[in-house]
Design a protein around this motif. Structure first.
Motif, PDB file in Angstrom:
ATOM      1  N   ILE A   1       7.443  -2.348   5.203  1.00  0.00           N
ATOM      2  CA  ILE A   1       7.935  -3.710   5.457  1.00  0.00           C
ATOM      3  C   ILE A   1       7.322  -4.703   4.476  1.00  0.00           C
ATOM      4  N   LYS A   2       6.039  -4.499   4.177  1.00  0.00           N
ATOM      5  CA  LYS A   2       5.311  -5.475   3.360  1.00  0.00           C
ATOM      6  C   LYS A   2       4.117  -4.782   2.722  1.00  0.00           C
ATOM      7  N   GLU A   3       3.765  -5.273   1.539  1.00  0.00           N
ATOM      8  CA  GLU A   3       2.597  -4.763   0.810  1.00  0.00           C
ATOM      9  C   GLU A   3       2.066  -5.928  -0.013  1.00  0.00           C
ATOM     10  N   TYR A   4       0.808  -6.251   0.153  1.00  0.00           N
ATOM     11  CA  TYR A   4       0.262  -7.368  -0.625  1.00  0.00           C
ATOM     12  C   TYR A   4      -1.240  -7.212  -0.801  1.00  0.00           C
ATOM     13  N   GLU A   5      -1.721  -7.748  -1.916  1.00  0.00           N
ATOM     14  CA  GLU A   5      -3.158  -7.743  -2.179  1.00  0.00           C
ATOM     15  C   GLU A   5      -3.799  -8.849  -1.355  1.00  0.00           C
TER      16      GLU A   5
END
Length: 312
Positions: free
Chosen positions: A92-96
């Motif tokens: 759904i989501k991937e972030y640093e």
């Protein structure tokens, strides 16, 4: 009052090193995150692996169910938070999220929010209804922040444990801590909230080989639990039974009477160091993560929290 406690192993699965375990609130599932970068959902009733996610090449130190969204959220040493739908396995989501290893995440019980903490000494609050934007940054620790936990009785507040030796209490609306609990002689790895009657307490575990029980209102340590022979890596207060559970790199699981603070049981499953506890309100099952796998045990006792003298 001695506790009559029965402990029954329900599930055992060998694996690489387990860094976190979480129980699903309604399904018979445990979420297990591995040092190898994989996350698995195991059905502890059927003993079958339901899902497996190869998240990253680096350790996934924390993974949690967000059951109301059918999601899991993972946090890893590559500094990323990733969110998956556990039905479709879709990312759904991937972030640093941080500038160093992420140690722990905590899901708010009602708001669309996630807390994360890191070796960058910072805690962040993320709002998934605002496309996972960071809505607050909390600073004040001087070393790695190892765990964060929301206060279930006042969900606007949370606690953090750090290798600087302090436990800090925060309000989600303010970037600075309300106060600190100092008393451990080394870094603090883990925390858990609990109540006796209406009185709020905090449990902590440390590299000084002890766990401590804190009265949050008086900001004082009311008990030190001694007996482990290595760093205390995870702590929890059982939701149904008046027991405290502590685990350690010594490989032992200690079960303490939560009213007398006496050591009641010591368990060792021969899977080397213990890293994680996963426990759920309304459940008598507790999951443990080790160097060499995962165990789920069922605990039944002669007394519940309601039946003990809560003001003891």
């Amino acid at each position: 009052m001695p506790l009559s406690l029965t402990i029954e192993k329900e599930f055992a699965q060998n694996s690489e090193r387990v860094k976190s375990v979480d129980q699903h609130p309604t399904e018979p599932w445990i979420l297990v995150s591995l040092y190898s970068g994989t996350v698995c959902i195991w059905n502890y009733q059927s003993q079958v692996m339901e899902k497996s996610f190869k998240v990253t090449e680096s350790p996934v130190r924390s993974a949690k169910f967000i059951a109301r969204k059918n999601w899991i959220v993972t946090a890893s040493d590559d500094k990323y938070i990733r969110v998956y739908n556990y039905d479709t396995v879709e990312k759904i989501k991937e972030y640093e999220a941080h500038t160093d290893f992420i140690r722990s995440v905590a899901v708010h019980p009602t708001l669309p929010c996630l807390l994360s903490c890191s070796d960058d000494k910072v805690i962040k609050l993320w709002d998934w209804e605002k496309d996972w934007s960071c809505i607050q940054i909390f600073k004040g620790h001087s070393h790695y922040v190892m765990q964060v936990a929301f206060n279930p009785k006042d969900t606007n507040t949370f606690a953090s444990a750090s290798l600087d030796g302090a436990i800090k209490i925060w309000n989600i609306g303010s970037p600075t801590a309300e106060f600190a609990l100092d008393g451990h002689s080394k870094g603090v790895n883990c925390i858990d909230y609990f109540s006796r009657g209406d009185k709020p307490y905090l449990l902590s575990g440390s590299d000084d080989f002890t766990a401590k029980v804190w009265d949050i209102e008086t900001k004082s340590c009311v008990q030190t639990l001694e007996g482990h022979e290595h760093n205390v890596t995870a702590v929890c207060v059982h939701a149904e039974l008046p027991i405290i559970i502590t685990v350690s790199e010594d490989g032992n699981i200690h079960i303490w009477n939560a009213t007398s603070f006496r050591l009641e049981n010591k368990l060792n499953y021969g899977l080397e160091r213990v890293w994680a506890i996963g426990q759920l309100k309304g459940s008598n099952k507790v999951a443990f993560g080790f160097d060499k796998g995962t165990i789920v045990v069922k605990m039944n006792g002669s007394h519940t929290w309601d039946s003990v003298d809560l003001q003891a």
